[in-house]
Design an enzyme around this catalytic site. Structure first.
Site, short mmCIF file in Angstrom:
data_model
loop_
_atom_site.label_atom_id
_atom_site.label_comp_id
_atom_site.label_asym_id
_atom_site.label_seq_id
_atom_site.Cartn_x
_atom_site.Cartn_y
_atom_site.Cartn_z
N ASN A 1 0.86 -1.19 0.00
CA ASN A 1 0.00 0.00 0.00
C ASN A 1 0.89 1.24 0.00
O ASN A 1 1.52 1.54 1.02
CB ASN A 1 -0.90 -0.04 1.25
CG ASN A 1 -1.71 1.24 1.41
OD1 ASN A 1 -1.82 2.04 0.48
ND2 ASN A 1 -2.27 1.43 2.59
N TRP A 2 0.92 1.93 -1.14
CA TRP A 2 1.83 3.08 -1.27
C TRP A 2 1.26 4.34 -0.61
O TRP A 2 1.95 5.35 -0.55
CB TRP A 2 2.13 3.34 -2.74
CG TRP A 2 2.98 2.29 -3.41
CD1 TRP A 2 3.43 1.11 -2.85
CD2 TRP A 2 3.50 2.30 -4.75
NE1 TRP A 2 4.19 0.41 -3.76
CE2 TRP A 2 4.24 1.11 -4.93
CE3 TRP A 2 3.40 3.20 -5.81
CZ2 TRP A 2 4.89 0.82 -6.14
CZ3 TRP A 2 4.04 2.91 -7.02
CH2 TRP A 2 4.78 1.73 -7.18
N LYS A 3 0.03 4.28 -0.17
CA LYS A 3 -0.61 5.43 0.49
C LYS A 3 -0.47 6.70 -0.36
O LYS A 3 -0.42 6.62 -1.57
CB LYS A 3 -0.04 5.63 1.89
CG LYS A 3 -0.02 4.33 2.71
CD LYS A 3 0.09 4.59 4.17
CE LYS A 3 0.26 3.28 4.91
NZ LYS A 3 -0.08 3.34 6.31
N HIS B 1 -9.76 0.36 4.58
CA HIS B 1 -8.47 0.60 5.24
C HIS B 1 -8.71 1.53 6.44
O HIS B 1 -9.53 2.44 6.36
CB HIS B 1 -7.47 1.22 4.26
CG HIS B 1 -6.08 1.27 4.84
ND1 HIS B 1 -5.69 2.25 5.72
CD2 HIS B 1 -5.02 0.44 4.69
CE1 HIS B 1 -4.43 2.02 6.08
NE2 HIS B 1 -4.01 0.93 5.47
N GLU C 1 -7.24 3.97 7.58
CA GLU C 1 -7.08 5.41 7.34
C GLU C 1 -8.30 5.99 6.62
O GLU C 1 -8.59 7.18 6.72
CB GLU C 1 -5.77 5.66 6.57
CG GLU C 1 -4.56 5.44 7.49
CD GLU C 1 -3.26 5.06 6.81
OE1 GLU C 1 -3.14 5.24 5.57
OE2 GLU C 1 -2.36 4.56 7.51
N GLU D 1 -5.62 -5.68 10.24
CA GLU D 1 -4.64 -4.61 10.46
C GLU D 1 -4.97 -3.89 11.77
O GLU D 1 -5.78 -2.96 11.78
CB GLU D 1 -4.71 -3.61 9.31
CG GLU D 1 -4.32 -4.19 7.97
CD GLU D 1 -3.71 -3.13 7.07
OE1 GLU D 1 -2.54 -3.28 6.72
OE2 GLU D 1 -4.40 -2.15 6.75
N GLY E 1 1.94 1.85 10.75
CA GLY E 1 2.83 3.02 10.64
C GLY E 1 3.47 3.41 11.97
O GLY E 1 4.04 4.49 12.09
N SER F 1 3.19 -2.57 10.22
CA SER F 1 4.64 -2.50 10.42
C SER F 1 5.36 -3.81 10.04
O SER F 1 6.30 -4.24 10.72
CB SER F 1 4.97 -2.10 11.85
OG SER F 1 4.44 -0.81 12.13
N GLY G 1 2.69 -1.27 4.32
CA GLY G 1 2.68 0.16 4.00
C GLY G 1 4.10 0.66 3.81
O GLY G 1 4.69 0.52 2.74
N GLY G 2 4.66 1.22 4.88
CA GLY G 2 5.98 1.87 4.81
C GLY G 2 7.04 1.08 4.08
O GLY G 2 7.73 1.61 3.20
C1 PEP Z 1 -0.94 -0.21 5.80
O1 PEP Z 1 -0.91 0.89 5.29
O2 PEP Z 1 -1.88 -0.96 5.52
C2 PEP Z 1 0.13 -0.62 6.71
C3 PEP Z 1 0.07 -1.80 7.27
O3 PEP Z 1 1.15 0.27 6.93
P1 PEP Z 1 2.57 -0.01 7.67
O4 PEP Z 1 3.14 -1.27 7.06
O5 PEP Z 1 3.40 1.20 7.39
O6 PEP Z 1 2.28 -0.19 9.13
#
Ligand code: PEP
Length: 254
Positions: A11-13, A97, A99, A168, A174, A213, A234-235
């Site tokens: 997920n590039w957000k 998601h 967010e 999640e 994050g 994470s 994500g990150g």
């Molecule tokens: C996500 O955006 O779904 C996510 C899990 O982010 P991160 O890996 O940065 O925690």
């Protein structure tokens, strides 16, 4: 029952511009080609879909979008429809998601988006997860049950082949705080139970991804946990080497 391979989703957000996206998508395509037994998907922002689609030409990596609106078209300024996503080359979309939920999308609205996406022929990754205060109040299972029930309210058994779930925990997204494999397993086993309760044996088909994470160093132990059949990243998906490391961990470390 399906035997879908492990899925590694990035997920590039709201990150990257076109030149960076092109470079990263090509790195992901190469990593996926080197580990062809693993399913890989990326979720760039809307403006990068065309760039990523072009960069992924000939690759097995699935192009996905981070969100969609439930209506096919209409007066919804700033939104994007499932028809538009299909047209842009997307094969899959994230629904619910955390967010997006935090930005005001309700459980019922997530369900409407899941329905619209499946109807448009997209695959869906339905995201669910509890906040830290919900976990501390021992509400994790009731939150997961509610988000899942509303998210799949309109899903027919025949559509299960087009859906995956992602657990999640919001407190792990994050933050650098990853759920332990035991915490992940407990949530995944609970979600699987809910799916089987609703759909019988067919409820065992959808993969349940863990997200929060995930990094190359913790991916293997999370993927070894009960009912964890993929990761949503994500990150660490924004760095080609890190994402490759996670794909490699999913492929068994080759
Ligand atoms: C996500 O955006 O779904 C996510 C899990 O982010 P991160 O890996 O940065 O925690």
């Amino acid at each position: 029952m399906s035997h879908r391979p492990i899925l590694v989703a990035g997920n590039w957000k709201m990150q990257l511009v076109a030149a960076e996206a092109r470079h990263l998508a090509k790195e992901v395509a190469q990593a996926a080609a080197d580990h062809s037994g693993t399913d890989v998907a990326i979720f760039p922002s809307f403006t990068l879909l065309h760039t990523a689609r072009t960069a992924l030409e000939g690759s097995s990596v699935a192009l996905g979008a981070q969100a969609c609106h439930p209506a096919e078209n209409g007066a919804h300024t700033g939104e994007i429809s499932t028809t538009m996503l299909r047209d842009a080359g997307c094969r899959v979309v994230l629904c619910g998601h955390s967010e997006r939920r935090a930005a005001g999308v309700s459980d019922a609205e997530v369900g409407a988006r899941v329905h619209a996406a499946l109807h448009a022929g997209l695959r869906v990754i339905l995201c669910v997860g509890e906040t830290l205060s919900e976990r501390e109040a021992e509400e994790t299972e009731s939150v997961l049950a509610r988000q899942l029930a509303e998210g799949i309210a309109a899903v027919a058994e025949s559509e299960l082949e087009s859906i995956e779930l992602a657990y999640e925990p919001v407190w792990a997204i994050g933050t650098g705080k990853t759920a332990t494999p035991d915490i992940a397993a407990a949530a995944h086993v609970f979600l699987r139970g809910q799916m089987v309760e609703k759909f019988g044996d067919a409820g065992r088909g959808p993969r349940i991804l863990y997200g929060g994470s995930v990094k190359p160093g913790n991916a293997a132990e999370l993927l070894a946990a009960d009912e964890v059949r993929g990761v949503l990243v994500g990150g660490a998906s924004l760095d080609g080497a890190s994402f490759r490391g996670i794909i490699q961990a999913a492929a068994g470390g080759n």
